[in-house]
Design a protein around this motif. Structure first.
Motif, PDB file in Angstrom:
ATOM      1  N   GLU A 299     -32.207  36.440  69.139  1.00  0.00           N
ATOM      2  CA  GLU A 299     -33.064  37.186  70.063  1.00  0.00           C
ATOM      3  C   GLU A 299     -33.887  36.249  70.935  1.00  0.00           C
ATOM      4  N   GLY A 300     -33.227  35.203  71.437  1.00  0.00           N
ATOM      5  CA  GLY A 300     -33.873  34.275  72.353  1.00  0.00           C
ATOM      6  C   GLY A 300     -34.732  33.209  71.698  1.00  0.00           C
ATOM      7  N   ARG A 301     -34.891  33.244  70.380  1.00  0.00           N
ATOM      8  CA  ARG A 301     -35.702  32.245  69.670  1.00  0.00           C
ATOM      9  C   ARG A 301     -34.799  31.235  68.982  1.00  0.00           C
ATOM     10  N   VAL A 302     -35.031  29.962  69.271  1.00  0.00           N
ATOM     11  CA  VAL A 302     -34.221  28.894  68.680  1.00  0.00           C
ATOM     12  C   VAL A 302     -34.585  28.749  67.203  1.00  0.00           C
ATOM     13  N   LEU A 303     -33.572  28.837  66.351  1.00  0.00           N
ATOM     14  CA  LEU A 303     -33.754  28.674  64.912  1.00  0.00           C
ATOM     15  C   LEU A 303     -33.463  27.254  64.454  1.00  0.00           C
ATOM     16  N   ASP A 304     -32.456  26.632  65.039  1.00  0.00           N
ATOM     17  CA  ASP A 304     -32.046  25.298  64.587  1.00  0.00           C
ATOM     18  C   ASP A 304     -31.284  24.603  65.707  1.00  0.00           C
ATOM     19  N   THR A 305     -31.469  23.297  65.802  1.00  0.00           N
ATOM     20  CA  THR A 305     -30.752  22.473  66.774  1.00  0.00           C
ATOM     21  C   THR A 305     -30.281  21.199  66.086  1.00  0.00           C
ATOM     22  N   VAL A 306     -29.005  20.888  66.236  1.00  0.00           N
ATOM     23  CA  VAL A 306     -28.500  19.601  65.754  1.00  0.00           C
ATOM     24  C   VAL A 306     -27.765  18.908  66.893  1.00  0.00           C
ATOM     25  N   LYS A 307     -27.866  17.584  66.899  1.00  0.00           N
ATOM     26  CA  LYS A 307     -27.183  16.775  67.905  1.00  0.00           C
ATOM     27  C   LYS A 307     -26.104  15.946  67.225  1.00  0.00           C
ATOM     28  N   SER A 308     -24.991  15.800  67.924  1.00  0.00           N
ATOM     29  CA  SER A 308     -23.854  15.081  67.370  1.00  0.00           C
ATOM     30  C   SER A 308     -23.116  14.377  68.509  1.00  0.00           C
ATOM     31  N   TYR A 309     -21.896  13.958  68.233  1.00  0.00           N
ATOM     32  CA  TYR A 309     -21.058  13.316  69.237  1.00  0.00           C
ATOM     33  C   TYR A 309     -19.617  13.441  68.792  1.00  0.00           C
ATOM     34  N   PHE A 310     -18.687  13.118  69.673  1.00  0.00           N
ATOM     35  CA  PHE A 310     -17.273  13.113  69.302  1.00  0.00           C
ATOM     36  C   PHE A 310     -16.509  12.206  70.252  1.00  0.00           C
ATOM     37  N   GLY A 311     -15.316  11.824  69.840  1.00  0.00           N
ATOM     38  CA  GLY A 311     -14.414  11.051  70.678  1.00  0.00           C
ATOM     39  C   GLY A 311     -13.122  11.821  70.867  1.00  0.00           C
ATOM     40  N   MET A 312     -12.630  11.844  72.084  1.00  0.00           N
ATOM     41  CA  MET A 312     -11.359  12.506  72.375  1.00  0.00           C
ATOM     42  C   MET A 312     -10.227  11.531  72.061  1.00  0.00           C
ATOM     43  N   ARG A 313      -9.638  11.690  70.900  1.00  0.00           N
ATOM     44  CA  ARG A 313      -8.525  10.814  70.531  1.00  0.00           C
ATOM     45  C   ARG A 313      -7.538  11.587  69.657  1.00  0.00           C
ATOM     46  N   LYS A 314      -6.295  11.163  69.703  1.00  0.00           N
ATOM     47  CA  LYS A 314      -5.235  11.784  68.917  1.00  0.00           C
ATOM     48  C   LYS A 314      -4.490  10.695  68.162  1.00  0.00           C
ATOM     49  N   ILE A 315      -4.291  10.892  66.873  1.00  0.00           N
ATOM     50  CA  ILE A 315      -3.477   9.981  66.075  1.00  0.00           C
ATOM     51  C   ILE A 315      -2.245  10.749  65.616  1.00  0.00           C
ATOM     52  N   SER A 316      -1.075  10.129  65.735  1.00  0.00           N
ATOM     53  CA  SER A 316       0.166  10.832  65.408  1.00  0.00           C
ATOM     54  C   SER A 316       1.278   9.824  65.179  1.00  0.00           C
ATOM     55  N   LEU A 317       2.428  10.330  64.755  1.00  0.00           N
ATOM     56  CA  LEU A 317       3.654   9.544  64.718  1.00  0.00           C
ATOM     57  C   LEU A 317       4.467   9.851  65.957  1.00  0.00           C
ATOM     58  N   GLY A 318       5.209   8.859  66.411  1.00  0.00           N
ATOM     59  CA  GLY A 318       6.091   9.062  67.557  1.00  0.00           C
ATOM     60  C   GLY A 318       7.240   8.086  67.494  1.00  0.00           C
ATOM     61  N   THR A 319       8.166   8.238  68.420  1.00  0.00           N
ATOM     62  CA  THR A 319       9.333   7.366  68.502  1.00  0.00           C
ATOM     63  C   THR A 319       9.265   6.572  69.800  1.00  0.00           C
ATOM     64  N   ASP A 320       9.383   5.248  69.682  1.00  0.00           N
ATOM     65  CA  ASP A 320       9.279   4.422  70.885  1.00  0.00           C
ATOM     66  C   ASP A 320      10.605   4.388  71.639  1.00  0.00           C
ATOM     67  N   ALA A 321      10.651   3.614  72.708  1.00  0.00           N
ATOM     68  CA  ALA A 321      11.828   3.579  73.569  1.00  0.00           C
ATOM     69  C   ALA A 321      13.054   3.030  72.861  1.00  0.00           C
ATOM     70  N   ASP A 322      12.851   2.260  71.779  1.00  0.00           N
ATOM     71  CA  ASP A 322      13.965   1.704  71.015  1.00  0.00           C
ATOM     72  C   ASP A 322      14.358   2.575  69.825  1.00  0.00           C
ATOM     73  N   GLY A 323      13.758   3.768  69.726  1.00  0.00           N
ATOM     74  CA  GLY A 323      14.096   4.677  68.641  1.00  0.00           C
ATOM     75  C   GLY A 323      13.402   4.375  67.336  1.00  0.00           C
ATOM     76  N   ARG A 324      12.364   3.503  67.357  1.00  0.00           N
ATOM     77  CA  ARG A 324      11.629   3.157  66.152  1.00  0.00           C
ATOM     78  C   ARG A 324      10.471   4.131  65.937  1.00  0.00           C
ATOM     79  N   ARG A 325      10.252   4.513  64.675  1.00  0.00           N
ATOM     80  CA  ARG A 325       9.128   5.377  64.347  1.00  0.00           C
ATOM     81  C   ARG A 325       7.868   4.533  64.345  1.00  0.00           C
ATOM     82  N   ARG A 326       6.855   4.981  65.098  1.00  0.00           N
ATOM     83  CA  ARG A 326       5.647   4.190  65.295  1.00  0.00           C
ATOM     84  C   ARG A 326       4.388   5.025  65.073  1.00  0.00           C
ATOM     85  N   LEU A 327       3.263   4.320  64.878  1.00  0.00           N
ATOM     86  CA  LEU A 327       1.955   4.943  64.946  1.00  0.00           C
ATOM     87  C   LEU A 327       1.573   5.072  66.417  1.00  0.00           C
ATOM     88  N   PHE A 328       1.170   6.274  66.813  1.00  0.00           N
ATOM     89  CA  PHE A 328       0.782   6.529  68.190  1.00  0.00           C
ATOM     90  C   PHE A 328      -0.717   6.839  68.245  1.00  0.00           C
TER      91      PHE A 328
END
Length: 651
Positions: A299-328
């Motif tokens: 109802e318009g009254r602030v009860l709690d506020t927290v501050k944080s942060y984040f990074g835009m990143r993705k970790i995955s497996l993939g296949t490189d140009a030589d067909g090798r399975r790699r960490l991406f």
């Protein structure tokens, strides 16, 4: 000099330095082993004063580190009537910085006591937080038991409002018990050992991370889960509210340099997707962090506020140009290379003496040219991962191992042991989920306490689908998870390439160099996988080993973990001494070598680099400090040095 003259000189020096003498009380670190340069900065009035949870910051909090009463009793004793003395929290009682340096056995309990000046607030809740207590912890406030917890690496939070009194002072008593000294301890304990030697180190007991209190509204934000979604240019935010009823709303705002990028509102405890146009991706080369603010209102009254942060990143497996399975990383192959990081300190054991010291290890890792580290069978305070997030280091996070012999237990006992292990692992993953630096979970190391691997990997993946899972680092691969991880000393080596998993070298190297004057036990036997006597011999062998490692990249090697960041106690495999005063391999001499992580280009250029790079020692062989960040003194700021290094993209 007379003793009284020495005391006067000490007091005069403390006054000049602006040290509050009264706040010191009778505290002194216990001598007997080497210390880091940060130990002299530790005082009862400034013991790790930083807000300990950078991922979820509130303004209304109070740090209650400092001098507490302590007592060591029989395991089954009732609360002590008298206290043995004072201990500096949060340094483990076995450490020099605790001011006690006393061993606590499994048939004993460690007790803490403190009267905390704290008014009971009106229409608010009081939360008591402990970053970590090893291993079983019971808490009383004003004589009332408020919490019992098992687990040495996950945070404890308890609402103590209803037991707070109105006289402005709250009595807190904490009991800790650690079964490390038992014949076959079943709890996760990493490298802690009752009789330390070689790769096993001094055990720790009790509080070893910051303890603090904060006040919140009756309805408040309990947690915020943050997951980047790079493919959809979004970040997923899931606030968890203490009471989801009553018409409260959540407003989530993403900011850059104080300016709003995007904002969304929802009901409490709902999943919120925030679109970010042209997101700047987080990587070791560009560890860019967005600010995040979560506001709970009614109802318009602030009860709690927290501050944080984040990074835009993705970790995955993939296949490189030589067909090798790699960490991406962010949909591109990236060879991950960094040290095995034990996270131990000669003066604080499990606890870094200061936040600056914690940051220093990350800065030096960057200065060496590494882009990752493996946090080995230990979990750090959240500020360590904050520095990895901010400075740009990928982290493979181990679960601290148990070392039990499963054949010694019957099935019902094993069910209880396994259930506790899984509770701890789940809490660790939950507590560390938001840190972009963490890219891989490692539940098992070298078969230590390993069980039911296929199920544990699937369960871990289900808990956190956004990261990779390493089923077992070294020797006990069960053909599941995202990587096949082998260990080889000194190495290098690798497993056979696979169609569905990346091949990584989870430990190798272990090139030791004992440095006189910087050893844990001066004059006693020190240990390394391979030990050398001169800096030149160490550097020659390091260059050879790393050269051979990079030649494995075209065959499919996707990552390598060099043993290790620092010496630890009698183990001298570190790139730095245990006290961090000597850097054995100078960053300006090996950073270019370590940064050559772009296959296959590096391999084609490596031989020319190797031929034209001098390996003669730059330092004076007779100097006390062989290698330091500025070439002369261990007090140089690591960040400034790291920024001063210029490394061409070609090498």
């Amino acid at each position: 000099m007379k003793p009284e003259a020495t005391l006067i000189t000490l007091i005069t020096a403390m006054v000049i330095l602006g040290i509050n003498i009264e706040a010191m009380g009778g505290y002194q670190p216990v001598e007997g082993h080497i210390m880091t340069r940060w130990a002299k900065e530790v005082r009862p009035d400034n013991a790790l004063p930083e807000y300990p949870r950078p991922m979820m910051i509130r303004n209304n909090w109070m740090n209650i580190n400092g001098l507490w009463d302590y007592a060591v009793t029989a395991k089954d004793a009732v609360k002590p009537g008298t206290w043995d003395g004072e201990i500096l929290v949060p340094y483990p009682i076995e450490s020099a910085l605790s001011g006690v340096k006393k061993t606590v056995r499994s048939d004993q309990a460690l007790w803490y006591h403190k009267n905390v000046a704290l008014e009971k607030p009106q229409n608010q809740r009081v939360l008591l937080h402990l970053g970590a207590v090893d291993w079983e912890c019971t808490i009383w406030v004003n004589g009332q038991e408020v919490s019992k917890h098992k687990g040495g690496y996950d945070p404890i939070s308890v609402d103590i409002t209803d037991v707070c009194n109105n006289n402005g002072e709250q009595e807190i008593i904490i009991r800790a018990w650690d079964p490390t000294f038992e014949k076959d301890p079943s709890q996760p304990r990493g490298k802690q050992y009752a009789n330390p030697e070689g790769i096993w180190y001094t055990n720790v007991t009790g509080i070893w991370q910051t303890i603090w209190v904060e006040t919140v509204s009756e309805t408040y934000i309990q947690n915020v889960n943050i997951t980047p979604d790079v493919d959809n240019s979004s970040v997923i935010v899931e606030p968890i509210i203490s009471d989801s009823t009553g018409g409260a709303t959540i407003c989530v705002t993403v900011k850059q340099h104080g300016e709003t990028v995007t904002q969304e509102k929802s009901g409490p405890s709902e999943r919120i997707a925030l679109f970010i146009k042209n997101p700047r991706l987080w990587s070791p080369d560009d560890p860019y962090l967005y600010d995040l603010e979560v506001v709970l209102s009614r109802e318009g009254r602030v009860l709690d506020t927290v501050k944080s942060y984040f990074g835009m990143r993705k970790i995955s497996l993939g296949t490189d140009a030589d067909g090798r399975r790699r960490l991406f990383l962010n949909n591109e192959p990236l060879f991950q290379f960094g040290p095995l990081d034990q996270g131990w300190w000669p003066d604080g054991l499990y606890t870094a003496p200061t936040d600056e010291a914690l940051r220093y290890d990350v800065e030096v890792t960057k200065a060496w040219g590494f882009n990752m580290l493996r946090k080995h069978v230990k979990v750090e305070p959240q500020r360590f991962y904050y520095w990895c997030d901010k400075l740009g280091i990928l982290v493979w996070q181990d679960m601290p191992s148990s070392l039990l012999d499963r054949k010694q237990y019957h099935s019902q006992q094993l069910e209880q042991i396994d259930a506790q292990w899984e509770r701890e692992w789940k809490r660790i993953i939950t507590a560390l989920h938001n840190h972009p630096s963490i890219v891989m979970w490692v539940p098992f190391n070298e078969g230590w306490g390993q069980y039911d691997t296929q199920r544990i990997v699937a369960w871990t993946k289900n808990l956190d689908p956004s990261r990779l899972v390493n089923n077992a680092s070294g020797w006990t691969d069960k053909h599941v998870g995202d990587v096949h991880d082998t260990h080889e000393y000194p190495g290098p080596g690798m497993g056979a390439p696979e169609a569905h998993r990346a091949v990584v070298l989870g430990e190798f190297g272990g090139l030791g160099l004992p440095v006189e004057g910087h050893l844990w036990n001066q004059g006693e036997r020190n240990w390394g996988y391979r030990t050398y006597q001169t800096e030149k011999d160490l550097e020659d062998k390091y260059i050879e080993v790393i050269r051979n490692t990079y030649h494995l990249i075209p065959q499919g090697l996707s990552a390598a973990v060099y043993t290790q960041t620092t010496d630890v106690e009698t183990e001298v495999n570190g790139l730095m001494t245990y006290d961090r005063k000597v850097i054995k391999l100078a960053p300006d001499r090996i950073a270019s070598l370590n940064k050559g992580y772009s296959p296959p280009y590096f391999v084609s250029q490596f031989d020319e680099f190797y031929k034209t790079t001098s390996i003669e020692l730059a330092a004076d062989p007779g100097s006390e400090i062989r290698y330091t960040l500025d070439g002369s003194t261990p007090d140089m700021d690591a960040k400034k040095y790291a920024e001063s290094i210029t490394i061409s993209q070609e090498t």
